[in-house]
Scaffold this motif. Structure first.
Motif, PDB file in Angstrom:
ATOM      1  N   MET A   1     -17.232   2.473  16.166  1.00 55.14           N
ATOM      2  CA  MET A   1     -16.826   3.685  15.483  1.00 55.14           C
ATOM      3  C   MET A   1     -16.105   3.339  14.021  1.00 55.14           C
ATOM      4  SD  MET A   1     -13.545   5.896  16.836  1.00 55.14           S
ATOM      5  CE  MET A   1     -12.514   7.080  15.598  1.00 55.14           C
ATOM      6  N   PRO A   2     -16.612   3.972  13.053  1.00 55.70           N
ATOM      7  CA  PRO A   2     -16.459   3.786  11.772  1.00 55.70           C
ATOM      8  C   PRO A   2     -15.128   4.112  11.218  1.00 55.70           C
ATOM      9  CG  PRO A   2     -18.698   5.007  11.941  1.00 55.70           C
ATOM     10  CD  PRO A   2     -17.921   5.393  13.197  1.00 55.70           C
ATOM     11  N   HIS A   3     -14.584   3.322  10.319  1.00 54.27           N
ATOM     12  CA  HIS A   3     -13.213   3.669   9.905  1.00 54.27           C
ATOM     13  C   HIS A   3     -13.067   4.605   8.687  1.00 54.27           C
ATOM     14  CE1 HIS A   3     -11.664   0.275  12.449  1.00 54.27           C
ATOM     15  NE2 HIS A   3     -12.536  -0.587  11.884  1.00 54.27           N
ATOM     16  N   HIS A   4     -12.050   5.339   8.569  1.00 50.63           N
ATOM     17  CA  HIS A   4     -11.666   6.229   7.328  1.00 50.63           C
ATOM     18  C   HIS A   4     -11.825   5.265   6.153  1.00 50.63           C
ATOM     19  CE1 HIS A   4      -9.741   9.159   4.747  1.00 50.63           C
ATOM     20  NE2 HIS A   4     -10.354   9.989   5.453  1.00 50.63           N
ATOM     21  N   THR A   5     -12.289   5.904   5.197  1.00 48.19           N
ATOM     22  CA  THR A   5     -12.171   5.182   3.599  1.00 48.19           C
ATOM     23  C   THR A   5     -10.809   4.656   3.456  1.00 48.19           C
ATOM     24  OG1 THR A   5     -12.169   7.122   2.593  1.00 48.19           O
ATOM     25  CG2 THR A   5     -14.176   6.152   2.743  1.00 48.19           C
ATOM     26  N   ASP A   6      -9.732   5.412   3.986  1.00 48.17           N
ATOM     27  CA  ASP A   6      -8.402   4.764   3.530  1.00 48.17           C
ATOM     28  C   ASP A   6      -7.583   3.943   4.538  1.00 48.17           C
ATOM     29  OD1 ASP A   6      -8.053   6.643   1.425  1.00 48.17           O
ATOM     30  OD2 ASP A   6      -7.228   8.328   2.296  1.00 48.17           O
ATOM     31  N   ASP A   7      -8.534   3.679   5.493  1.00 48.65           N
ATOM     32  CA  ASP A   7      -8.101   2.516   6.476  1.00 48.65           C
ATOM     33  C   ASP A   7      -8.293   1.178   6.005  1.00 48.65           C
ATOM     34  OD1 ASP A   7      -7.096   1.340   8.958  1.00 48.65           O
ATOM     35  OD2 ASP A   7      -9.057   1.528  10.096  1.00 48.65           O
ATOM     36  N   HIS A   8      -7.302   0.873   5.144  1.00 51.87           N
ATOM     37  CA  HIS A   8      -7.365  -0.576   4.616  1.00 51.87           C
ATOM     38  C   HIS A   8      -5.729  -1.046   4.741  1.00 51.87           C
ATOM     39  CE1 HIS A   8      -5.657   0.483   0.671  1.00 51.87           C
ATOM     40  NE2 HIS A   8      -6.402   1.562   1.085  1.00 51.87           N
ATOM     41  N   ILE A   9      -5.923  -2.361   4.555  1.00 52.52           N
ATOM     42  CA  ILE A   9      -4.330  -3.058   4.747  1.00 52.52           C
ATOM     43  C   ILE A   9      -3.609  -2.399   3.557  1.00 52.52           C
ATOM     44  CG2 ILE A   9      -3.114  -5.265   4.081  1.00 52.52           C
ATOM     45  CD1 ILE A   9      -5.608  -6.855   4.613  1.00 52.52           C
ATOM     46  N   GLY A  10      -3.705  -2.198   2.402  1.00 46.97           N
ATOM     47  CA  GLY A  10      -2.902  -1.390   1.530  1.00 46.97           C
ATOM     48  C   GLY A  10      -2.239  -0.099   2.099  1.00 46.97           C
ATOM     49  N   ALA A  11      -3.327   0.940   2.566  1.00 49.30           N
ATOM     50  CA  ALA A  11      -2.943   2.262   3.373  1.00 49.30           C
ATOM     51  C   ALA A  11      -1.898   1.911   4.387  1.00 49.30           C
ATOM     52  CB  ALA A  11      -4.058   2.826   3.694  1.00 49.30           C
ATOM     53  N   ARG A  12      -2.410   0.786   5.267  1.00 44.18           N
ATOM     54  CA  ARG A  12      -1.447   0.544   6.427  1.00 44.18           C
ATOM     55  C   ARG A  12      -0.008  -0.149   5.781  1.00 44.18           C
ATOM     56  NH1 ARG A  12      -6.491  -0.848   8.460  1.00 44.18           N
ATOM     57  NH2 ARG A  12      -6.337  -2.841   7.818  1.00 44.18           N
ATOM     58  N   ILE A  13      -0.138  -0.700   4.701  1.00 44.06           N
ATOM     59  CA  ILE A  13       1.252  -1.153   4.317  1.00 44.06           C
ATOM     60  C   ILE A  13       1.982   0.174   3.650  1.00 44.06           C
ATOM     61  CG2 ILE A  13       2.225  -2.295   2.361  1.00 44.06           C
ATOM     62  CD1 ILE A  13       0.333  -4.540   2.609  1.00 44.06           C
ATOM     63  N   ALA A  14       1.304   0.924   3.033  1.00 39.24           N
ATOM     64  CA  ALA A  14       2.159   2.138   2.660  1.00 39.24           C
ATOM     65  C   ALA A  14       2.757   2.835   3.767  1.00 39.24           C
ATOM     66  CB  ALA A  14       1.083   2.996   1.729  1.00 39.24           C
ATOM     67  N   ASP A  15       1.849   3.078   4.823  1.00 35.99           N
ATOM     68  CA  ASP A  15       2.269   3.944   5.782  1.00 35.99           C
ATOM     69  C   ASP A  15       3.563   3.336   6.599  1.00 35.99           C
ATOM     70  OD1 ASP A  15       0.157   5.589   5.651  1.00 35.99           O
ATOM     71  OD2 ASP A  15      -0.998   4.555   7.313  1.00 35.99           O
ATOM     72  N   TYR A  16       3.654   1.836   6.933  1.00 33.72           N
ATOM     73  CA  TYR A  16       4.900   1.476   7.262  1.00 33.72           C
ATOM     74  C   TYR A  16       5.950   1.145   6.271  1.00 33.72           C
ATOM     75  CZ  TYR A  16       2.726  -0.102  11.527  1.00 33.72           C
ATOM     76  OH  TYR A  16       1.979  -0.166  12.963  1.00 33.72           O
ATOM     77  N   ARG A  17       5.531   1.247   4.940  1.00 34.96           N
ATOM     78  CA  ARG A  17       6.928   1.336   4.277  1.00 34.96           C
ATOM     79  C   ARG A  17       7.452   2.705   3.897  1.00 34.96           C
ATOM     80  NH1 ARG A  17       6.704   3.591  -0.528  1.00 34.96           N
ATOM     81  NH2 ARG A  17       4.754   3.746  -0.980  1.00 34.96           N
ATOM     82  N   LYS A  18       6.730   3.461   4.178  1.00 32.87           N
ATOM     83  CA  LYS A  18       7.355   4.988   4.364  1.00 32.87           C
ATOM     84  C   LYS A  18       7.987   5.331   5.429  1.00 32.87           C
ATOM     85  CE  LYS A  18       3.495   6.907   1.400  1.00 32.87           C
ATOM     86  NZ  LYS A  18       2.131   7.383   1.304  1.00 32.87           N
ATOM     87  N   LEU A  19       7.573   4.612   6.776  1.00 35.50           N
ATOM     88  CA  LEU A  19       8.268   4.659   7.854  1.00 35.50           C
ATOM     89  C   LEU A  19       9.560   3.945   7.850  1.00 35.50           C
ATOM     90  CD1 LEU A  19       5.366   4.161  10.333  1.00 35.50           C
ATOM     91  CD2 LEU A  19       6.699   6.264  10.210  1.00 35.50           C
ATOM     92  N   ARG A  20       9.616   3.005   6.990  1.00 37.65           N
ATOM     93  CA  ARG A  20      10.994   2.103   7.023  1.00 37.65           C
ATOM     94  C   ARG A  20      11.856   2.937   5.845  1.00 37.65           C
ATOM     95  NH1 ARG A  20       8.578   0.562  10.998  1.00 37.65           N
ATOM     96  NH2 ARG A  20       8.272  -1.707  11.531  1.00 37.65           N
ATOM     97  N   GLN A  21      11.179   4.049   5.378  1.00 40.51           N
ATOM     98  CA  GLN A  21      11.886   4.482   4.135  1.00 40.51           C
ATOM     99  C   GLN A  21      12.400   3.806   2.920  1.00 40.51           C
ATOM    100  OE1 GLN A  21      15.478   6.583   6.030  1.00 40.51           O
ATOM    101  NE2 GLN A  21      14.234   7.910   7.197  1.00 40.51           N
ATOM    102  N   LEU A  22      11.215   2.909   2.822  1.00 39.89           N
ATOM    103  CA  LEU A  22      11.330   2.204   1.554  1.00 39.89           C
ATOM    104  C   LEU A  22      10.419   2.684   0.307  1.00 39.89           C
ATOM    105  CD1 LEU A  22      11.125  -1.238   3.109  1.00 39.89           C
ATOM    106  CD2 LEU A  22      13.133  -0.416   1.952  1.00 39.89           C
TER     107      LEU A  22
END
Length: 401
Positions: A1-22
């Motif tokens: 199953m292909p990944h979305h173009t935004d599925d990369h390490i940086g995008a995941r870092i941004a997601d978790y940063r926002k979840l941590r309210q940073l």
């Protein structure tokens, strides 16, 4: 199953940063990384190095494998590697159960020859062939060890089983199953102690240090390597080719640890000691304790440490003089081309980076397909271009992006 173009390490870092309210600044301060670096990584404009990923993972209190997107389940299904994980996990639990009544072990000489073949397969990154044979071999060796009738048979079996656990580590670690890799390393240490082989224990410590470096723990990795050097002094012949090769391997691991810590002085010191060891042997010895040590490997680490230090001009200069022999382990050659792709990408040389990525795929396809830095570098190159070249688009599809 292909990944979305935004599925990369940086995008995941941004997601978790926002979840941590940073904010990016807040994350940068916690991770001791420049805010500009965080911004570029999140935007996918620069590769996230292992050191950066480790620092950010600590700050975000998340597993590194989560940020790397490992394991790559859909790709493993395509390669039929996913079905090998459960049997291997079960085989790792056989270590203290004694003989299996349903297993009649072959002669130890035949079993150890199979282990040698698997070690060679691991160095060649032939994951599918290795993974298919490992569970059965671990079970057979465990039973053979339990039934050993002499001290010599027992020592032969413990050494063979130790190396089988080493192959298990390489297989699971490269595919992103790091908990299983840690268990395999523990089993390897247990067997190496029973084999009373200090060099096996030292090799195991070098792999343990690599796992710590993945988590950015340079200080502990260096302490473990110091322990490895002390074990070499306990070997019957510390001046033998075997002992010198293992010592050189530990020095190269120490150079990478120092490079991740940005300690140029220690990098130079460790590389100098590795150079002396290689000169002392005078040739490449890829099958001596499977350390793949020698003049070529030291020259490779001259390049790798320069890339890690960010001294890309020096890395390119060292790379011009590096030539791999035809029989050099594909694991090493593939890793080199992935490192060069990263360096070219950081220098803004997209065509050269793509060429290195293609070469990594040609040399060691299974390693390249599952290497997080390979995927990350491809993703960076794709996002930097308005329209990806045919070769780059093919690479992106091949790794599952």
């Amino acid at each position: 199953m292909p990944h979305h173009t935004d599925d990369h390490i940086g995008a995941r870092i941004a997601d978790y940063r926002k979840l941590r309210q940073l904010t990016q600044t807040g994350l940068a301060q916690r991770a001791f990384v420049a805010r500009g670096t965080i911004a570029k990584v999140e935007a996918g404009l620069t590769p996230a190095t292992p050191a950066i990923v480790a620092a950010v993972a600590r700050a975000l209190e998340v597993e590194i494998a989560v940020l790397n997107g490992q394991p790559y389940v859909s790709e493993m299904r395509q390669d039929q590697l996913d079905r090998m994980i459960a049997p291997l996990s079960d085989a790792l639990d056989l270590y203290d159960l004694g003989p299996d009544a349903e297993i009649v072990p072959r002669p130890l000489s035949v079993i150890t020859a199979d282990v040698e073949t698997l070690c060679a397969g691991a160095c060649a990154t032939e994951y599918k062939g290795v993974g298919a044979r490992l569970p059965g071999l671990l079970g057979e060796l465990t039973t053979a060890l339990s039934l050993a009738s002499s001290e010599q048979e027992r020592r032969t079996a413990t050494q063979a089983l130790s190396w089988a656990y080493w192959v298990t580590y390489e297989f699971t670690y490269r595919l992103g199953y790091h908990q299983l890799a840690m268990i395999a390393l523990e089993r390897m240490g247990w067997m190496a102690e029973q084999a009373q082989d200090p060099l096996l224990l030292a090799i195991r410590l070098s792999k343990r240090s690599a796992m710590l470096l993945r988590h950015g723990n340079n200080r502990m990795a260096s302490r473990i390597l110091e322990r490895g050097h002390s074990l070499i002094g306990q070997y019957d012949d510390p001046g033998s080719v075997q002992a010198v090769a293992v010592a050189g391997t530990l020095h190269l691991a120490g150079a990478i640890a120092a490079a991740q810590a940005k300690d140029k002085g220690s990098v130079a010191g460790e590389l100098e000691l590795a150079h002396r060891a290689a000169d002392r042997i005078g040739r490449d010895v890829p099958r001596v304790y499977w350390a793949s040590f020698g003049l070529t490997n030291v020259a490779h680490f001259d390049v790798a440490t320069s890339v890690e230090l960010g001294d890309l001009g020096m890395a390119m200069k060292a790379a011009r003089n590096l030539r791999f022999p035809a029989d050099h382990p594909r694991m090493r050659v593939g890793r080199y081309h992935i490192e060069m792709a990263r360096a070219h990408s950081l220098m803004g040389k997209a065509e050269a980076a793509e060429k290195s990525l293609q070469r990594a795929r040609e040399v060691a396809p299974q390693q390249a397909r599952y290497h997080p830095l390979m995927r990350e570098t491809i993703a960076v190159l794709v996002r930097r271009q308005r329209r990806a070249s045919g070769g780059l688009a093919s690479l992106a599809g091949w790794v599952g992006m």
